[in-house]
Design a protein around this motif. Structure first.
Motif, mmCIF file in Angstrom:
data_model
loop_
_atom_site.group_PDB
_atom_site.id
_atom_site.type_symbol
_atom_site.label_atom_id
_atom_site.label_comp_id
_atom_site.label_asym_id
_atom_site.label_seq_id
_atom_site.Cartn_x
_atom_site.Cartn_y
_atom_site.Cartn_z
ATOM 1 N N GLY A 173 6.898 2.164 -6.391
ATOM 2 C CA GLY A 173 6.452 2.983 -7.295
ATOM 3 C C GLY A 173 6.640 4.213 -6.880
ATOM 4 O O GLY A 173 7.264 4.534 -5.793
ATOM 5 N N ASP A 174 6.067 5.196 -7.543
ATOM 6 C CA ASP A 174 6.242 6.676 -7.256
ATOM 7 C C ASP A 174 4.954 7.389 -6.922
ATOM 8 O O ASP A 174 4.741 8.472 -6.903
ATOM 9 C CB ASP A 174 6.932 7.172 -8.287
ATOM 10 N N GLU A 175 3.866 6.430 -7.106
ATOM 11 C CA GLU A 175 2.444 7.208 -6.825
ATOM 12 C C GLU A 175 1.990 6.455 -5.663
ATOM 13 O O GLU A 175 1.383 5.159 -5.800
ATOM 14 C CB GLU A 175 1.733 6.678 -8.201
ATOM 15 N N PRO A 176 2.069 7.089 -4.411
ATOM 16 C CA PRO A 176 1.485 6.299 -3.158
ATOM 17 C C PRO A 176 0.108 6.238 -3.448
ATOM 18 O O PRO A 176 -0.602 5.107 -2.911
ATOM 19 C CB PRO A 176 1.644 7.391 -2.131
ATOM 20 N N GLY A 177 -0.975 7.040 -4.073
ATOM 21 C CA GLY A 177 -2.128 6.690 -4.362
ATOM 22 C C GLY A 177 -2.615 5.435 -4.986
ATOM 23 O O GLY A 177 -3.811 4.746 -4.918
#
Length: 300
Positions: free
Chosen positions: A218-222
């Motif tokens: 994904g592009d959202e590490p959080g």
């Protein structure tokens, strides 16, 4: 040759797509196409290779883009300087980072200390950071992997351990540490290529002659910790997430990775010759006057 042609060219070169560039510029597609055609005619050389409806920068276009970026960046710096001189505030500071959690606490303290500063925060991967610095879109990058360029300056902010997060009840739950080979058959929740977590994961496995098995990119590490806690895989998470108390909201188990340099180095990066507003100068001074974070965890 006028400024409009250069702005249009820079945007088309960024997207390598006429329609997307037109949408970004807020103009009709034929206007962009005609402007690029006039620019190429004036230069006496094509700047793009056309393949059907697609375009790509050619060698002449890439060479011209470097000069256009430098020129427009200098012009934008001049505009910022004039506007800042006429403002009552400290001006604007633009900051890019790969994970917003990295900068949140420090940025909150900075805003409290300098309420007149206009702060803009971007979440970007390393490639996008390079572009943002080059064109003057941001003043600083808080980077978790090296950014290269002879015109860039950097200062190390901190180093922290990167831990393995696993779902509660996982076979690694209760372990003090695991090796890369022990993780070889486990599915990983990670980010796409270009983000530091993926770069670190690939490097650790490549050192053992292995490739990781991926269950989610994904592009959202959080979001990684949430996906891990749901049982979708295991993943590499910076120690700051544990220190920040996120395990109380998103339950996972933390395990040390028995591998060299399983860590993250945070650096502040800026362009040496770029104009910095008073807000940007205050921000750099603020980071240099205090510990950025302390997230190194001793082994139990």
């Amino acid at each position: 040759m006028d400024l409009l042609q250069l702005r249009y060219f820079q945007t088309v070169a960024r997207f390598e797509h006429i329609s997307r560039a037109a949408e970004e510029l807020g103009v009709a597609q034929p206007s962009v196409s005609r402007t690029i055609a006039r620019l190429e005619a004036e230069l006496g050389s094509p700047l793009f290779e056309r393949h059907g409806r697609g375009i790509r920068l050619n060698a002449y276009g890439a060479m011209f883009l470097r000069h256009v970026d430098r020129s427009l960046s200098g012009l934008d710096d001049g505009i910022k300087a004039v506007r800042a001189a006429g403002e009552l505030g400290l001006g604007r500071v633009g900051i890019a980072c790969e994970t917003l959690l990295t900068i949140t606490t420090v940025l909150g303290s900075f805003r409290a200390a300098h309420p007149r500063a206009d702060v803009r925060l971007f979440q970007s991967n390393a490639e996008e950071m390079q572009r943002q610095l080059r064109v003057g879109e941001v003043d600083f990058c808080v980077a978790s992997q090296p950014l290269t360029g002879s015109d860039l300056e950097s200062a190390e902010l901190t180093r922290e351990e990167v831990l393995l997060a696993v779902p509660r009840g996982h076979r690694f739950d209760g372990r003090e540490s695991v090796t890369v080979r022990e993780m070889a058959d486990e599915p990983f929740v990670t980010t796409r290529k270009g983000h530091w977590q993926r770069t670190l994961l690939d490097r650790l496995f490549a050192a053992e002659g292995l490739s990781p098995t991926l269950s989610c990119e994904g592009d959202e590490p959080g979001a990684s910790q949430v996906l891990i806690s749901a049982g979708l895989g295991i993943g590499l998470i910076p120690a700051m997430s544990r220190q920040a108390g996120t395990e109380t909201r998103v339950p996972v188990t933390w395990v040390h990775v028995d591998a060299p340099a399983c860590s993250r180095v945070l650096t502040l990066v800026w362009r040496r010759d770029a104009y910095l507003s008073e807000a940007a100068l205050k921000f750099r001074e603020f980071l240099g006057s205090r510990p950025f974070m302390t997230h190194r965890l001793p082994r139990p």
